[in-house]
Design an enzyme around this catalytic site. Structure first.
Site, PDB file in Angstrom:
ATOM      1  N   TRP A 207      45.051 -98.594  45.834  1.00  0.00           N
ATOM      2  CA  TRP A 207      43.967 -99.486  45.112  1.00  0.00           C
ATOM      3  C   TRP A 207      44.732-100.957  45.296  1.00  0.00           C
ATOM      4  O   TRP A 207      45.771-101.120  44.888  1.00  0.00           O
ATOM      5  CB  TRP A 207      43.632 -99.104  44.007  1.00  0.00           C
ATOM      6  N   ASP A 374      26.958-107.326  38.769  1.00  0.00           N
ATOM      7  CA  ASP A 374      27.841-106.170  39.136  1.00  0.00           C
ATOM      8  C   ASP A 374      27.558-105.399  38.011  1.00  0.00           C
ATOM      9  O   ASP A 374      26.448-105.268  37.306  1.00  0.00           O
ATOM     10  CB  ASP A 374      29.117-106.726  39.351  1.00  0.00           C
ATOM     11  N   ASP A 375      28.393-104.327  37.989  1.00  0.00           N
ATOM     12  CA  ASP A 375      28.704-103.349  36.838  1.00  0.00           C
ATOM     13  C   ASP A 375      27.918-103.772  35.619  1.00  0.00           C
ATOM     14  O   ASP A 375      28.541-104.957  35.145  1.00  0.00           O
ATOM     15  CB  ASP A 375      29.908-102.587  36.752  1.00  0.00           C
ATOM     16  N   LYS A 484      25.080-104.047  46.334  1.00  0.00           N
ATOM     17  CA  LYS A 484      26.370-103.550  46.283  1.00  0.00           C
ATOM     18  C   LYS A 484      26.496-102.315  46.060  1.00  0.00           C
ATOM     19  O   LYS A 484      26.332-101.646  44.812  1.00  0.00           O
ATOM     20  CB  LYS A 484      27.352-104.420  45.618  1.00  0.00           C
ATOM     21  N   ASP A 486      28.830 -98.995  45.382  1.00  0.00           N
ATOM     22  CA  ASP A 486      29.991 -98.713  45.041  1.00  0.00           C
ATOM     23  C   ASP A 486      30.485 -97.357  44.929  1.00  0.00           C
ATOM     24  O   ASP A 486      29.474 -96.572  44.824  1.00  0.00           O
ATOM     25  CB  ASP A 486      30.384 -99.440  43.751  1.00  0.00           C
ATOM     26  N   MET A 487      31.645 -96.728  44.911  1.00  0.00           N
ATOM     27  CA  MET A 487      32.001 -95.303  44.682  1.00  0.00           C
ATOM     28  C   MET A 487      33.340 -95.470  44.330  1.00  0.00           C
ATOM     29  O   MET A 487      34.302 -95.699  44.942  1.00  0.00           O
ATOM     30  CB  MET A 487      31.845 -94.793  46.334  1.00  0.00           C
ATOM     31  N   ASN A 488      33.530 -95.095  42.994  1.00  0.00           N
ATOM     32  CA  ASN A 488      34.836 -95.196  42.236  1.00  0.00           C
ATOM     33  C   ASN A 488      35.619 -93.954  42.030  1.00  0.00           C
ATOM     34  O   ASN A 488      36.317 -94.136  40.940  1.00  0.00           O
ATOM     35  CB  ASN A 488      34.485 -96.278  41.002  1.00  0.00           C
ATOM     36  N   ASP A 556      39.873-104.970  45.954  1.00  0.00           N
ATOM     37  CA  ASP A 556      39.602-105.434  44.527  1.00  0.00           C
ATOM     38  C   ASP A 556      40.816-106.522  44.338  1.00  0.00           C
ATOM     39  O   ASP A 556      40.734-107.276  43.304  1.00  0.00           O
ATOM     40  CB  ASP A 556      39.843-104.600  43.587  1.00  0.00           C
TER      41      ASP A 556
HETATM   42  C1  GLA Z   1      34.936-101.335  41.598  1.00  0.00           C
HETATM   43  C2  GLA Z   1      34.634-102.436  42.504  1.00  0.00           C
HETATM   44  C3  GLA Z   1      34.598-103.736  41.842  1.00  0.00           C
HETATM   45  C4  GLA Z   1      33.672-103.915  40.652  1.00  0.00           C
HETATM   46  C5  GLA Z   1      33.868-102.748  39.841  1.00  0.00           C
HETATM   47  C6  GLA Z   1      32.739-102.402  38.600  1.00  0.00           C
HETATM   48  O1  GLA Z   1      36.095-101.479  41.079  1.00  0.00           O
HETATM   49  O2  GLA Z   1      35.480-102.357  43.813  1.00  0.00           O
HETATM   50  O3  GLA Z   1      34.375-104.666  42.687  1.00  0.00           O
HETATM   51  O4  GLA Z   1      32.253-103.657  41.468  1.00  0.00           O
HETATM   52  O5  GLA Z   1      33.951-101.437  40.928  1.00  0.00           O
HETATM   53  O6  GLA Z   1      32.944-101.436  37.883  1.00  0.00           O
END
Ligand code: GLA
Length: 746
Positions: A207, A374-375, A484, A486-488, A556
């Protein structure tokens, strides 16, 4: 010699096939009427038959020498090796039949050449744009079981790329369990044309530290890069580079292989006692068991190969051209993307309409065109513990919903973008409470959380249908121009409530197919949307995802100093137009480092370009700098997006400066970035030799920005002079300083 109206040539005896691109040839031949062998891949050749390159004397071939068949099988240069008939190197296809046997003996059946290139069902694939591609199909079959394989080769001549893929058909009468179906295998000499042992080039990371390049000797045995976490991951890229020792941007040979897939992969090299190499790329055989019923076909994802006799730079440009022209799709493929400001690093979860509008207003004044929320805009999501899966607007934060916000933005002349993490569910969500079985987890056993979330089983159609309807409802509720995605987290507790026990080994591949289906459906319903993929930064940055989104969030880590290396690594494989890059605040949130805003801008301009900071906290001077940056973006982005990328010097190599440029296809202009990364005592002006220009054209070198106290024209000279004698770069004081040069034909 039968020359077909294509770059595929078949020898008169129809025992050799040569696939030509502008600078390369790839030769496949049939040994003894039975086995398909790899005979050559490298600089262009003119002969259509390479029978003199047969490794085995005629008396050693299978029909003449039954006594030593296993020796033959273990040494022959297979084009696509089977399993269990004496070849102890890495196999490409392994299947378990009804009687428990595993042997797959692939015998040549025939070939076909067709014009064009068909899409691969359910998977991303490269495509023909101007009717210039033809496809060679070669059929192999295991006569005992009826298991059949079709190998497909398509040449993208102008990019020097060959796309390979495989289909497996169960031609028998009972189910077969496929335990490995690699997409490409290639037996090749272990030394380059100067007799030097090839080395292995890969990318690794974690990361916020993606795309770190590594070049290592290839030892005997198997080595390579893999992922078994359910997605591409950031630990390694599936790319394999087989390179001459001491490879540089211009010198040395390189074979580059990229895998158009976003799940588990295995990209391996095996060095055998003869020093030959077997290179293989495909879905990782671990966690893969696919039940293939009689008559069914399994489609393996595509691999693209390129060869460059003149260093890494050519390889990168080949991949860039291929991806820009023959992989990336959609409305934004050839278009400038809107300059966005993303609120993640600006506010994290702590925002409301007022705060967002305050950011948008000031951003607009600085030339920004879109606000990305974003989130944190949905459910009860005020931190990262809840609500994934509940895709309804949090009206406490955003009264009037996203439509209210988008209307206000529109009044300002700004667009709206929105973040989703569709593949996830929080245990604390209405979705999980209603459908616990939709999450990938093992019934009756402890769940394995990561960021307090679970992975939704998108291999299931009902889960996908829910997601499409939830996302569509949001996208239809307001004027939204960008998503956007995402997948975390990575996978654990592999189990799908939708699959019978004997098919659990299909889950991860079905998951990836489900992901592709989701994105395809989204793009079909909302073709105007600009999609940016993301996975904790660059943990799913792969060519498969580029088929769906023209850009991917690279990392990130938005620290411009770190980004120099990350973007250099990413640009080795992917076009600059695909690298998500933003200017963020300093001290940087990941590293704590401070880099001048001007340099942060220059670094982000080598990507999609945008901002990720609380603009309301910036000084007037910073706002003025932002205005200059957005103007630079409009001035040079066509060139950056479409031009040829040349890496001139690397901070990674020299420890104190970095330099790269983008040259237009007609070589009439170039934008060059010079970053003086780390200062040194007694530093001096230095000469830098430009690259990629036309030797015979005369150019003017100017500062790309307002001249300020610098002279407007730096020098006027021929391309040959600029590329050989170079130009002088200024001795900048301090660390992390940068300048942009614009070079144009006069
Ligand atoms: C991930 C993405 C970030 C942001 C966060 C939000 O880490 O890489 O850019 O969108 O999620 O929770």
């Amino acid at each position: 010699m039968k020359i077909l109206p294509s770059n595929i040539t078949v020898s008169p005896k129809e025992d050799f096939f040569r696939i030509d691109t502008e600078n390369t040839s790839y030769v496949i031949g049939i040994e003894d009427g039975l086995y398909l062998g790899h005979f050559y891949y490298g600089p262009s050749i003119s002969d259509d038959s390479l029978s003199y390159r047969r490794k085995f004397s005629p008396w050693m071939t299978p029909t003449k020498n039954k006594r030593e068949l296993a020796i033959f099988m273990d040494g022959f240069s297979f084009e696509y090796p089977g399993w269990g008939r004496g070849d102890t190197r890495e196999g490409a296809l392994k299947a378990v039949f009804k009687d428990g046997t595993e042997r797959v003996d692939l015998i040549y059946q025939g070939y076909e050449i067709t014009s064009g290139k068909a899409p691969v069902p359910g998977l991303p694939s490269t495509f023909d744009t101007e009717g210039e591609v033809e496809t060679l199909r070669i059929d192999l079959k295991d006569p005992d079981t009826g298991l059949a394989v079709a190998l497909y080769y398509s040449a993208f001549a102008e990019c020097d790329v060959i796309a390979r893929r495989v289909e497996v058909v169960n031609g028998g009468s009972s189910d077969v369990v496929l335990q490995r179906v690699l997409s490409a295998s290639m037996d090749m000499p272990g030394r380059d044309r100067q007799g030097r042992a090839f080395e292995l080039m890969t990318f690794h990371g974690t990361w916020a530290r993606e795309f770190t390049r590594e070049i290592r000797p290839i030892g005997f045995g198997r080595t390579g890069v893999t992922s078994i976490n359910g997605k591409t991951g950031n630990r390694t890229q599936s790319f394999l580079g087989i390179v001459s020792p001491g490879i540089t941007q211009e010198d040395g040979e390189v074979y580059g292989l990229q895998f158009l897939y976003s799940g588990n992969y295995s990209s391996m090299v095996e060095k055998v006692p003869s020093e030959d190499l077997r290179v293989s790329v495909g879905i990782h055989p671990e966690e893969f068991n696919w039940v293939l019923a009689p008559g069914e076909t399994f489609y393996a994802p595509e691999v693209v190969l390129t060869y460059s006799a003149s260093g890494l730079g050519k390889m990168s440009r080949n991949f860039h051209d291929l991806f820009r022209k023959h992989l990336i799709r959609g409305a934004y493929r050839d278009k400038k993307r809107p300059i966005l400001i993303n609120n993640w690093e600006a506010t994290y979860f702590d925002f409301d309409t007022e705060k967002l509008l305050a950011i948008a207003k000031q951003a607009k004044e600085c030339g920004v065109e879109m606000l990305v929320v974003d989130d944190g805009w949905f459910g009860k999501r005020n931190d990262d513990n809840t609500s994934l899966g509940d895709w309804t607007v949090n009206e406490e934060k955003l009264p009037g919903g996203l439509s209210g916000l988008s209307e206000k933005l529109k009044e300002m002349g700004m667009k709206l973008g929105v973040w989703f993490e569709p593949e996830m569910v929080s245990p604390d969500s209405d979705l999980y409470r209603a459908h616990p079985d939709w999450a990938i987890s093992i019934p009756g056993r402890d769940i394995t959380l990561s960021r307090n979330q679970l992975v939704l089983d998108v291999s299931r159609k009902d889960v996908r249908d829910y997601l499409i309807s939830a996302i569509s409802a949001i996208l239809n509720s307001a004027d939204i121009s960008y998503v956007k995605w995402d997948m975390n987290r990575h996978m654990a507790d592999l189990y799908s409530a939708d699959l019978p026990a004997e098919r659990q080994g299909e889950l991860l591949h079905r998951y990836v197919l489900g992901l592709y289906d989701l994105q395809e459906r989204l793009l079909t319903s909302f073709p105007h949307i600009l999609l940016e993929n993301c996975s904790s930064g660059g943990a799913r940055f792969d060519p498969g995802m580029l088929y769906y989104s023209p850009q991917i969030w690279t990392s990130d880590d938005t620290d411009a100093y770190e980004r120099i290396r990350i973007q250099e690594g990413a640009a080795t494989l992917y076009p600059l137009s695909s690298l998500g890059a933003h200017v963020s605040i300093c001290p940087n949130h990941v590293t704590g480092r401070t880099v001048p805003i001007r340099t942060r801008g220059h670094v982000a301009l080598a990507g999609t370009f945008g901002y990720e900071l609380d603009i309301t906290q910036l000084s007037k001077e910073d706002h003025e700098e932002m205005k200059k940056q957005t103007a630079l973006f409009h001035k040079y982005n066509d060139l950056v997006r479409n031009g040829d990328y040349y890496r001139i010097a690397s901070f990674r190599d020299n420890g104190f400066f970095d330099c790269y440029g983008v040259v237009s296809k007609d070589k009439s202009e170039m934008l060059m970035t010079f970053i003086h990364v780390m200062n040194r005592p007694c530093n001096q002006d230095r000469f830098i030799c430009l690259k990629g220009l036309d030797e015979k054209k005369r150019y003017r070198v100017t500062w790309a920005e307002d001249p300020e106290d610098q002279p407007e024209v730096v020098v006027e000279a021929y391309g040959s002079t600029l590329m050989n004698a170079g130009i002088i770069f200024p001795c900048l004081s301090g660390d992390f300083r940068s300048v942009l040069y614009y070079i144009s034909e006069i």
